[in-house]
Design an enzyme around this catalytic site. Sequence first.
Site, short mmCIF file in Angstrom:
data_model
loop_
_atom_site.label_atom_id
_atom_site.label_comp_id
_atom_site.label_asym_id
_atom_site.label_seq_id
_atom_site.Cartn_x
_atom_site.Cartn_y
_atom_site.Cartn_z
N ARG A 45 16.87 16.11 -15.92
CA ARG A 45 17.25 15.36 -14.71
C ARG A 45 17.73 16.37 -13.68
NH1 ARG A 45 21.54 17.56 -14.54
NH2 ARG A 45 22.02 16.21 -12.80
N GLY A 46 18.00 15.86 -12.47
CA GLY A 46 18.31 16.78 -11.37
C GLY A 46 17.03 17.02 -10.60
N ALA A 47 17.12 16.86 -9.27
CA ALA A 47 15.90 16.84 -8.46
C ALA A 47 14.99 18.06 -8.64
CB ALA A 47 16.29 16.65 -6.99
N ARG A 88 10.44 8.50 -11.66
CA ARG A 88 11.71 8.28 -10.94
C ARG A 88 11.43 8.35 -9.43
NH1 ARG A 88 16.85 11.35 -12.95
NH2 ARG A 88 17.79 9.46 -12.13
N ASP A 236 19.16 14.62 -3.76
CA ASP A 236 17.87 14.19 -4.32
C ASP A 236 16.81 14.05 -3.24
OD1 ASP A 236 19.98 13.26 -6.37
OD2 ASP A 236 18.05 13.40 -7.39
N ASN A 246 22.04 11.16 -2.84
CA ASN A 246 22.49 11.92 -4.01
C ASN A 246 23.11 10.92 -4.99
OD1 ASN A 246 22.84 14.47 -5.40
ND2 ASN A 246 25.03 14.30 -4.99
N LYS A 247 23.55 11.43 -6.10
CA LYS A 247 24.10 10.59 -7.17
C LYS A 247 25.10 9.56 -6.65
CE LYS A 247 23.14 10.51 -10.50
NZ LYS A 247 22.14 9.47 -10.91
O1 MRU Z 1 20.12 11.02 -11.98
P1 MRU Z 1 20.17 12.51 -11.92
O2 MRU Z 1 21.07 13.12 -12.95
O3 MRU Z 1 18.78 13.11 -11.93
O4 MRU Z 1 20.81 12.83 -10.49
C1 MRU Z 1 21.05 14.16 -10.16
C2 MRU Z 1 21.72 14.30 -8.86
O5 MRU Z 1 22.03 13.36 -8.18
C3 MRU Z 1 21.92 15.71 -8.38
O6 MRU Z 1 23.08 15.83 -7.61
C4 MRU Z 1 20.70 16.12 -7.51
O7 MRU Z 1 19.51 15.85 -8.18
C5 MRU Z 1 20.75 17.53 -7.11
S1 MRU Z 1 20.46 18.61 -8.45
C6 MRU Z 1 20.40 20.19 -7.90
#
Ligand code: MRU
Length: 352
Positions: A45-47, A88, A236, A246-247
């Site tokens: 996970r993470g963009a 996603r 994201d 973002n999250k």
């Molecule tokens: O749902 P996730 O864990 O994929 O969400 C991740 C985030 O919101 C991060 O802050 C974002 O992707 C940036 S990661 C460098």
Amino acid sequence: MIQTLEWTDSGVRFIDQTKLPTEETYILCKTHQQVADVIRNMVVRGAPAIGVAAAMGIALGVKNSKASTVGELKAEVDEISDVLGKTRPTAVNLFWAIARMRDRFESLRIRPVPEIKQALIEEARRMHAEDIRANQAIGRHGAGLMPASGGVLTHCNAGALATCGYGTALGVIRAAIEQGKKIHVYADETRPFLQGSRLTAWELMKDGIPTTVISDNMAGAIMKQGKIGAIVVGADRIARNGDVANKIGTYTVAVLAHEHAIPFYVAAPFSTIDLATSDGDQIPIEQRGASEVTHIAGKQMVPDGVQVENPAFDVTPAKYVTAIITERGIARAPYEESLRKLAEELSAMTSP
Ligand code: MRU
């Protein structure tokens, strides 16, 4: 160094982020469908990480293909892209990475099939290496914005685990510490998936970076006590006007930062900036299953039958964002102008 995801001769290997922090285990994906599953289930996970995972998924699918003509291979690339593109919806890096792999395929159409396969594998691996370099550059640009000492708050995990290494928001913190700054990280727990307490705290502890985990509802009180000198988060998707998806919970942190006059920074590579999307209202927000909210570690936390919402992301309006730190430099309001300028510099550098 943490290997979030890695191309190997036998498949794509992922650290299983659903098992951290108590178990460090790895999953090997041998097909693009398996890569789609690990993205959907948040093993990865993470963009930036899911973008490169999708690119490697395409490379894997093409590698496994039995196609004997370029036309047959193209049909498979379409189908693989479709499967990966449905995993996603919010992180634009996923679509950026798929588009880049498809463009690479188009540029290779006159080449023989085995050569195309090899070139697509190389492209995915190149994206992995580029992501680490971009994060290091984000760190160099952002380190000067961090306080010389004291608390820096972050939300979710925008670290090595959310990227191919080093991290975006945590890359800024790492670079500041490498410059000798005495930073203490406050990591929001980040309900419901707990990326802050499980992942950010895990990777910072591994690096020996002083870290305090707080539950999300403590952030305001900690800011009021004067413990936080800056906030840095990832993204994201960043719209053309600087609105930041973002999250979930990031918006709350940004509003609190504004109230306490604490700078609120967003660190992200250009692959997260979506100049085709005018503002945050146009960004699709992923809704995830209720069980992430109703249960913690398998234990039910709400009464049977109660209604639950679980939007995975929120949008922070650009007016709360002090600056956006990219690998090309720092953008400040008005973002429409500053982001376009950085994008133009980027395309001038990459065009032949
Ligand atoms: O749902 P996730 O864990 O994929 O969400 C991740 C985030 O919101 C991060 O802050 C974002 O992707 C940036 S990661 C460098």
